[in-house]
Motif scaffolding. Structure first.
Motif, PDB file in Angstrom:
ATOM      1  N   VAL A 219      22.409  26.627  23.085  1.00  0.00           N
ATOM      2  CA  VAL A 219      21.735  26.557  22.012  1.00  0.00           C
ATOM      3  C   VAL A 219      22.367  26.621  20.699  1.00  0.00           C
ATOM      4  CG1 VAL A 219      19.474  27.600  20.981  1.00  0.00           C
ATOM      5  CG2 VAL A 219      19.815  27.386  23.452  1.00  0.00           C
ATOM      6  N   ASP A 220      23.379  27.420  20.345  1.00  0.00           N
ATOM      7  CA  ASP A 220      23.918  27.606  19.277  1.00  0.00           C
ATOM      8  C   ASP A 220      24.584  26.141  18.952  1.00  0.00           C
ATOM      9  OD1 ASP A 220      23.146  30.177  18.972  1.00  0.00           O
ATOM     10  OD2 ASP A 220      25.012  31.113  19.878  1.00  0.00           O
ATOM     11  N   ALA A 221      25.183  25.681  19.916  1.00  0.00           N
ATOM     12  CA  ALA A 221      25.791  24.314  19.601  1.00  0.00           C
ATOM     13  C   ALA A 221      24.798  23.381  19.028  1.00  0.00           C
ATOM     14  CB  ALA A 221      26.372  23.855  20.876  1.00  0.00           C
ATOM     15  N   PHE A 222      23.540  23.195  19.577  1.00  0.00           N
ATOM     16  CA  PHE A 222      22.439  22.283  19.186  1.00  0.00           C
ATOM     17  C   PHE A 222      22.290  22.683  17.891  1.00  0.00           C
ATOM     18  CE2 PHE A 222      18.100  21.168  18.726  1.00  0.00           C
ATOM     19  CZ  PHE A 222      18.041  20.069  19.289  1.00  0.00           C
ATOM     20  N   GLU A 223      22.036  23.879  17.724  1.00  0.00           N
ATOM     21  CA  GLU A 223      21.466  24.264  16.255  1.00  0.00           C
ATOM     22  C   GLU A 223      22.547  23.984  15.040  1.00  0.00           C
ATOM     23  OE1 GLU A 223      20.188  28.530  16.387  1.00  0.00           O
ATOM     24  OE2 GLU A 223      18.246  27.766  17.156  1.00  0.00           O
ATOM     25  N   ARG A 224      23.967  24.134  15.631  1.00  0.00           N
ATOM     26  CA  ARG A 224      24.818  23.585  14.678  1.00  0.00           C
ATOM     27  C   ARG A 224      24.993  22.243  14.205  1.00  0.00           C
ATOM     28  NH1 ARG A 224      29.195  26.666  13.548  1.00  0.00           N
ATOM     29  NH2 ARG A 224      30.800  24.861  13.560  1.00  0.00           N
ATOM     30  N   ALA A 225      24.541  21.290  15.377  1.00  0.00           N
ATOM     31  CA  ALA A 225      24.440  19.867  15.164  1.00  0.00           C
ATOM     32  C   ALA A 225      23.406  19.426  14.496  1.00  0.00           C
ATOM     33  CB  ALA A 225      24.817  19.536  16.691  1.00  0.00           C
ATOM     34  N   HIS A 226      22.299  20.165  14.486  1.00  0.00           N
ATOM     35  CA  HIS A 226      20.972  19.747  13.977  1.00  0.00           C
ATOM     36  C   HIS A 226      20.548  20.573  12.729  1.00  0.00           C
ATOM     37  CE1 HIS A 226      21.097  17.914  17.968  1.00  0.00           C
ATOM     38  NE2 HIS A 226      20.542  16.907  17.319  1.00  0.00           N
ATOM     39  N   ARG A 227      19.646  20.137  12.186  1.00  0.00           N
ATOM     40  CA  ARG A 227      19.112  20.914  11.112  1.00  0.00           C
ATOM     41  C   ARG A 227      17.929  22.023  11.704  1.00  0.00           C
ATOM     42  NH1 ARG A 227      19.031  20.062   5.512  1.00  0.00           N
ATOM     43  NH2 ARG A 227      16.715  20.750   5.548  1.00  0.00           N
ATOM     44  N   VAL A 228      18.352  23.525  11.275  1.00  0.00           N
ATOM     45  CA  VAL A 228      17.475  24.373  12.025  1.00  0.00           C
ATOM     46  C   VAL A 228      16.196  24.356  11.156  1.00  0.00           C
ATOM     47  CG1 VAL A 228      17.115  26.812  12.633  1.00  0.00           C
ATOM     48  CG2 VAL A 228      19.328  25.620  13.005  1.00  0.00           C
ATOM     49  N   ARG A 229      16.248  24.034  10.202  1.00  0.00           N
ATOM     50  CA  ARG A 229      15.064  24.258   9.155  1.00  0.00           C
ATOM     51  C   ARG A 229      14.061  23.477   9.541  1.00  0.00           C
ATOM     52  NH1 ARG A 229      14.926  25.710   3.646  1.00  0.00           N
ATOM     53  NH2 ARG A 229      13.282  24.905   2.542  1.00  0.00           N
ATOM     54  N   GLN A 230      12.733  24.159   9.737  1.00  0.00           N
ATOM     55  CA  GLN A 230      11.561  23.291  10.095  1.00  0.00           C
ATOM     56  C   GLN A 230      11.210  22.518   8.827  1.00  0.00           C
ATOM     57  OE1 GLN A 230       9.888  26.792  12.282  1.00  0.00           O
ATOM     58  NE2 GLN A 230       8.747  25.112  13.143  1.00  0.00           N
ATOM     59  N   LYS A 231      10.462  21.262   9.259  1.00  0.00           N
ATOM     60  CA  LYS A 231       9.676  20.553   7.987  1.00  0.00           C
ATOM     61  C   LYS A 231       8.482  21.356   7.812  1.00  0.00           C
ATOM     62  CE  LYS A 231       8.248  15.936   7.025  1.00  0.00           C
ATOM     63  NZ  LYS A 231       8.107  14.540   7.681  1.00  0.00           N
ATOM     64  N   GLN A 232       8.317  21.190   6.390  1.00  0.00           N
ATOM     65  CA  GLN A 232       7.337  22.002   5.734  1.00  0.00           C
ATOM     66  C   GLN A 232       6.019  20.928   5.601  1.00  0.00           C
ATOM     67  OE1 GLN A 232       7.696  25.054   2.829  1.00  0.00           O
ATOM     68  NE2 GLN A 232       6.432  23.785   1.498  1.00  0.00           N
TER      69      GLN A 232
END
Length: 383
Positions: free
Chosen positions: A139-152
């Motif tokens: 999960v950490d690797a996924f979050e490092r590779a993608h934006r964790v910030r949710q679209k508002q």
């Protein structure tokens, strides 16, 4: 087609891709799951149950395609699932008759899928593979590779809602000046948008409002209404929200039309309303503040219909943006922040558990009030 993104490697384990035979789940396990889900239905909101079903359905379909057991599953299978989602361009594919969302999905969505798998295993009284340290690393690797910030959600501010309301009120005024009947939909949508704005409610809360929960304040013609249950109040302790005098007047006009709709209902529609009163958790149409009239009868307005009406009214007013069920909530929070209201007071008014989301909604506005911004302004004043 956009090529897959390159991500930090996460080991792919298990049999090669291909349609696998579904593993038979022992009857004893399924019995425990069904018993647990039966208890869960009375303890959790419908949206929570839908999220659980969606996460389990998605993971099960992926396991069947890739040859992994889904119940019980393994940490290696979960790592493969996470890697597969992260390595795919965004699209929905139908595999073996099942729709699989192949990503990239938001980190919050991935966590929701894993939460569903964890709930399923706890329901079956099996070890929870989502708690594995290697799954956490995936999960950490996924979050490092993608934006964790949710679209508002796009903000529907007071200026925009005033523009929308002006169009509705002009239609009402025109009918009144011509001694013509005022459209019940104009009256409903005017009251809907004003109530939505005053209460800062989630769309699911707005469509669940009841007439009996409105309390007028005779001193200034304002009022209040109780949100009986919300995302952050699953036990139903309730939360009171303010209604302005303008909103109370709009609700009064709509209520007259509402009562006329109910009294003119056909015998079949009346029977359906009476049947809803006999259901413990149902919201009968005559009790619901906001209703729709359609082929299926007279029913409380759905969340989908409420958002659709909001967007239709926006287009009618020349506002060519697409809003969501959260847009009024976001926009009102931003308006209050811009007006200098305290963050804690805004969070209380909108029913947030903490101030984190309010800060997120108003972060761009709050940068102008940050310590650095104030210090720079003071230096400019001195120079």
């Amino acid at each position: 087609m956009t090529p897959p993104r390159q991500h930090p490697p996460v080991a792919s384990v298990g049999p090669p891709s291909g349609l696998a035979q579904e593993t038979e789940v022992p009857a004893a396990i399924m019995t425990r799951v069904q018993d647990y889900l039966g208890d869960l239905r009375g303890a959790r909101a419908r949206k929570t149950l839908l999220a659980l079903a969606n996460g389990v359905r998605l993971f099960r379909a992926w396991c069947e395609v890739h040859g992994h057991p889904w119940l019980p599953t393994t940490a290696d299978a979960l790592r493969g699932f996470i890697a597969h989602i992260g390595d795919q361009p965004f699209r929905r594919r139908t595999i073996a008759g099942k729709i699989i969302e192949t990503g990239p999905v938001a980190a919050a969505s991935l966590r929701q899928y894993l939460w569903a798998v964890g709930v399923l295993h706890r329901a079956a009284e099996l070890p929870d593979p989502t708690k594995s340290g290697r799954v956490a690393l995936a999960v950490d690797a996924f979050e490092r590779a993608h934006r964790v910030r949710q679209k508002q959600a796009p903000a529907l501010t007071r200026a925009i809602s005033d523009t929308i309301l002006a169009g509705i009120e002009a239609s009402i005024a025109e009918a009144q000046s011509d001694d013509a009947p005022v459209s019940v939909y104009d009256l409903r949508d005017q009251a809907l948008i004003l109530t939505w704005r005053d209460t800062m409610a989630r769309v699911s809360e707005v469509v669940a409002l009841r007439w009996e929960d409105i309390q007028p304040n005779p001193l200034d013609q304002s009022g209040s209404i109780e949100i009986r249950r919300s995302k952050t109040d699953q036990r139903g302790e309730g939360h009171m929200r303010f209604l302005s005098a303008r909103t109370m007047a709009a609700l009064a006009a709509w209520r007259t039309a509402h009562e006329r709709i109910i009294s003119d209902a056909s015998p079949k529609q009346q029977q359906a309303i009476a049947a809803a009163h006999r259901e413990p958790d149902a919201l009968p149409a005559d009790s619901a503040v906001f209703i729709g009239v359609h082929r299926a009868g007279i029913t409380p307005l759905s969340t989908t219909a409420a958002v659709q009406k909001l967007n239709e009214r926006a287009v009618d007013a020349g506002v060519l943006r697409r809003f969501s069920g959260h847009s009024i909530r976001v926009g009102t929070a931003q308006d209050l922040i811009a007006g200098g209201q305290e963050i804690a007071a805004i969070a209380q008014a909108g029913g947030w558990k903490d101030v984190k989301m309010v800060l997120r909604y108003g972060e761009r506005l709050l940068t102008d009030r940050s310590a650095v911004a104030r210090a720079e302004a003071e230096r400019s004043d001195l120079s």
